[in-house]
Structures are given as C-alpha cells and as structure tokens.
Write an enzyme that holds these catalytic residues in place. Structure first.
Site, PDB file in Angstrom:
ATOM      1  N   GLU A 118      -3.328   7.581  -3.753  1.00  0.00           N
ATOM      2  CA  GLU A 118      -3.876   6.932  -4.941  1.00  0.00           C
ATOM      3  C   GLU A 118      -5.260   7.496  -5.291  1.00  0.00           C
ATOM      4  O   GLU A 118      -6.091   7.616  -4.380  1.00  0.00           O
ATOM      5  CB  GLU A 118      -3.971   5.428  -4.632  1.00  0.00           C
ATOM      6  CG  GLU A 118      -3.952   4.577  -5.851  1.00  0.00           C
ATOM      7  CD  GLU A 118      -3.675   3.115  -5.496  1.00  0.00           C
ATOM      8  OE1 GLU A 118      -2.686   2.832  -4.808  1.00  0.00           O
ATOM      9  OE2 GLU A 118      -4.472   2.286  -5.940  1.00  0.00           O
ATOM     10  N   HIS A 163      -1.840   0.217 -10.093  1.00  0.00           N
ATOM     11  CA  HIS A 163      -2.339  -0.797  -9.141  1.00  0.00           C
ATOM     12  C   HIS A 163      -2.812  -2.069  -9.865  1.00  0.00           C
ATOM     13  O   HIS A 163      -3.996  -2.414  -9.864  1.00  0.00           O
ATOM     14  CB  HIS A 163      -3.457  -0.219  -8.258  1.00  0.00           C
ATOM     15  CG  HIS A 163      -3.576  -0.927  -6.947  1.00  0.00           C
ATOM     16  ND1 HIS A 163      -3.950  -0.302  -5.775  1.00  0.00           N
ATOM     17  CD2 HIS A 163      -3.356  -2.226  -6.602  1.00  0.00           C
ATOM     18  CE1 HIS A 163      -3.969  -1.173  -4.777  1.00  0.00           C
ATOM     19  NE2 HIS A 163      -3.611  -2.357  -5.260  1.00  0.00           N
ATOM     20  N   ARG A 183       0.857  -1.183   0.000  1.00  0.00           N
ATOM     21  CA  ARG A 183       0.000   0.000   0.000  1.00  0.00           C
ATOM     22  C   ARG A 183       0.895   1.234   0.000  1.00  0.00           C
ATOM     23  O   ARG A 183       1.928   1.269   0.681  1.00  0.00           O
ATOM     24  CB  ARG A 183      -0.911   0.028   1.234  1.00  0.00           C
ATOM     25  CG  ARG A 183      -2.101  -0.900   1.171  1.00  0.00           C
ATOM     26  CD  ARG A 183      -3.119  -0.471   0.105  1.00  0.00           C
ATOM     27  NE  ARG A 183      -4.272  -1.360   0.029  1.00  0.00           N
ATOM     28  CZ  ARG A 183      -4.385  -2.389  -0.823  1.00  0.00           C
ATOM     29  NH1 ARG A 183      -3.400  -2.684  -1.652  1.00  0.00           N
ATOM     30  NH2 ARG A 183      -5.492  -3.118  -0.839  1.00  0.00           N
TER      31      ARG A 183
HETATM   32  C1  DGY Z   1      -5.284  -6.061  -2.926  1.00  0.00           C
HETATM   33  O1  DGY Z   1      -6.177  -6.803  -3.356  1.00  0.00           O
HETATM   34  O2  DGY Z   1      -5.320  -5.596  -1.797  1.00  0.00           O
HETATM   35  C2  DGY Z   1      -4.110  -5.782  -3.780  1.00  0.00           C
HETATM   36  O3  DGY Z   1      -3.704  -4.478  -3.668  1.00  0.00           O
HETATM   37  C3  DGY Z   1      -4.346  -6.202  -5.211  1.00  0.00           C
HETATM   38  O4  DGY Z   1      -3.511  -5.623  -6.111  1.00  0.00           O
END
Ligand code: DGY
Length: 315
Positions: free
Chosen positions: A263, A281, A234
C-alpha cells in the site's frame, strides 16, 4: 503543555481537543518517512496515521517521544518492541470503527459477488439494451458459506450482517471463541477446511508474524473453485501476486480489496481485472467514525500528559 505532531490533518473535533491542551503541529500533506524522521525528535507525542512507519530507526530518533497515538485500530506500522524498549506508550482506536469497517466489508462482499462493478460499467458504456436472462450472472450471497478469517470485533460484526443474509458462518483464528460461536451461530474450522468450504472468504485479521502471507500460493490452491475473497484487514495477509494468479486462472470468481500488500501500490495485474473491486483503504471512512476516532486519538494524548492511563493502550 506538550509538543504534539499530528502527521496528517484529521477531523476538526480532534484538532480542537488537542490544541486546547497542547502545542499542536499539523501536517497538511502526507509525510514521507524521511520528513517524519527529520522532525520526530522535536515532539513529546505524535498522532500517527497507519501509513506512518515507526520502525526501530524512527523510534530511536524520537528521543523526546512519550506516546504514539495511532489513528487506526491496526498498529502493524509500529515496531512495538522498539517502542517498549524506549518506554513509549502506544494507543489505537478500537471499537469505534468496527461497524463502519464491517459495513464496508459487506459492501465488497455484495459488490463483487453480484458483479456490481461490471454492471455499472456495462450501463455507462451504453451496452444495456434490455433485460437478458443470462446477463452478468453472479454469486448469490444469501445462504452461501461465509468463511471469516479473524473473528475479533470486526470479524464478528461481519458475521452479524451475514446472519441477516442467512449465510452459514465459519471462522478461523488462533483461538476458538465459544461465546462468539453461540452468538453468531458460527462454527470454527481449521484454515484449510474453511478455505475448501467457503463460497465467500472475508479477511478481518490483524497483520502480524503469524498472519503475514497466511493466504499464500498453497492456501489459494485449497480455496473452493469460484469463491470470492475480500480483504479489509491488512494487505500483506495475502500474497498479492499469487492472488492475481488465482484470479487470472479462474480459480477465484472475484476479489474485493480495501488494503494492499505494498500500500498504496497495487499489483499491476489487479488493476486490469473486471472481477476485482479495489478501494483506497476506506474501511473506517465515514464522517461519524472518523470523528469518533479523532476524539479517541486526541484523548489518548491528553490523558497521557494529564497523568492518566489512556483507555486504549496496546502492548
Ligand atoms: C484500521 O484502522 O486499522 C483500519 O484499517 C481502518 O480502515
């Protein structure tokens, strides 16, 4: 029949499943916070995207809501305390996206270390006039020290790939995992040591209070000069402004990011850097994985309203 909202169209298999059992409304465009806030009180269940912010205000507005089935493994977009206080079940989609996300992590490791982005631009710009002994020399991944931050399912799947590249694997997370250490021939290191020792650092941790800005200015200064960092966990685990500074100063050789602190907004300086690969992402973004996630997210809703315990409840 429950009234379910799918906040963004996802693979057809999940839609078929959900609409065979429940009344399903689908949003074909990303829903803004305000739009979701406006509509949420009409629904018994929601399949949410990681970009949907279920904060306290949203959850309190969702008077009928019984279940949030998050179409992601991470669930930092949901205020878990508020959900618990309102007796809302929260589920996620673990396991099925592990390999796809680890694969993308490794793609970033290879691409940034071996300067693929610069090489691609060089050729497309018509600059390739023939083999050169000193052209775009990169960092060799084979045999390098890899530091994995967050040694859960995805971190371990990255380590499995790293073994094939004969890398020395170090990891950091709150608790040691002796079984995983044995399985991947990995060594636990305190974070500061891992940063000083790693040639390549991969962030595979979830975002929570402890991991927020784990890689801040001070920690960035501890990183071995010339290291590469990739983040498919993240964005807010790294202080993105400080990351840009570390790249600008040459402290880091490069970075590969799939996730961002704000983001989908990306720190401006990063957009101009040749040694930084930025992806929108895409961690779990393969047909196979997204279909499995859709099935899992749909089944969580179905099981809940059939009176069964969904398989992947998060607490
Ligand atoms: C999630 O599903 O949390 C991931 O970031 C997928 O890319």
């Amino acid at each position: 029949m429950a009234k379910i909202l799918l906040t963004r169209r996802f693979p057809e298999n999940g839609i078929k499943l959900l609409s065979s059992k429940h009344q399903l409304d689908i949003s074909d465009n990303p829903m803004s916070y305000e739009e979701l806030y406006e509509k949420i009180e009409k629904y018994d269940g929601v399949v949410s995207m990681l970009s949907d912010r279920f904060d306290k205000a949203m959850i309190e507005k969702a008077k009928r809501l019984k279940i949030i089935s998050n179409y992601a493994v991470g669930y930092d977009n949901i205020d878990m305390k508020a959900a618990k206080d309102q007796n809302i079940t929260v589920t996620n989609t673990p396991d099925v996206l592990t390999e796809a996300t680890a694969e993308l992590t490794f793609a970033l490791i290879l691409a940034v270390s071996r300067r693929l982005l610069e090489g691609d631009r060089f050729v497309k710009d018509g600059k390739f006039k023939g083999w050169e002994p000193l052209l775009l020399l990169g960092k060799e991944v084979s045999g390098a020290n890899l530091g994995v931050i967050g040694f859960g399912r995805i971190g371990q799947a990255v380590a499995r790939r790293a073994k094939g590249f004969l890398m020395n694997i170090f990891y950091y997370q709150r608790n040691r995992n002796i079984d995983a250490e044995r399985e991947y021939d990995a060594s636990f290191l305190p974070l500061d040591e891992l940063l000083a020792k790693s040639d390549i650092i991969s962030i595979n941790a979830p975002l929570n209070k402890e991991s927020y800005h784990l890689i801040n200015k001070e920690r960035l200064s501890m990183i071995k000069k010339g290291a590469v960092i990739v983040n498919t966990g993240r964005g807010a685990i790294i202080d993105e402004k400080e990351l840009a500074n570390a790249l600008k100063s040459g402290k880091l050789a490069g970075a590969g990011l799939d996730v961002y602190e704000y983001e989908p907004t990306v720190t401006k300086e990063l957009l101009k850097m040749n040694n930084v690969m930025l992806l929108p992402h895409l961690g779990s973004s393969t047909v196979k994985t997204r279909e499995k996630m859709a099935k899992m997210a749909a089944n969580s809703i179905i099981d809940y309203f059939d009176g069964k315990k969904p398989a992947h409840i998060v607490e």
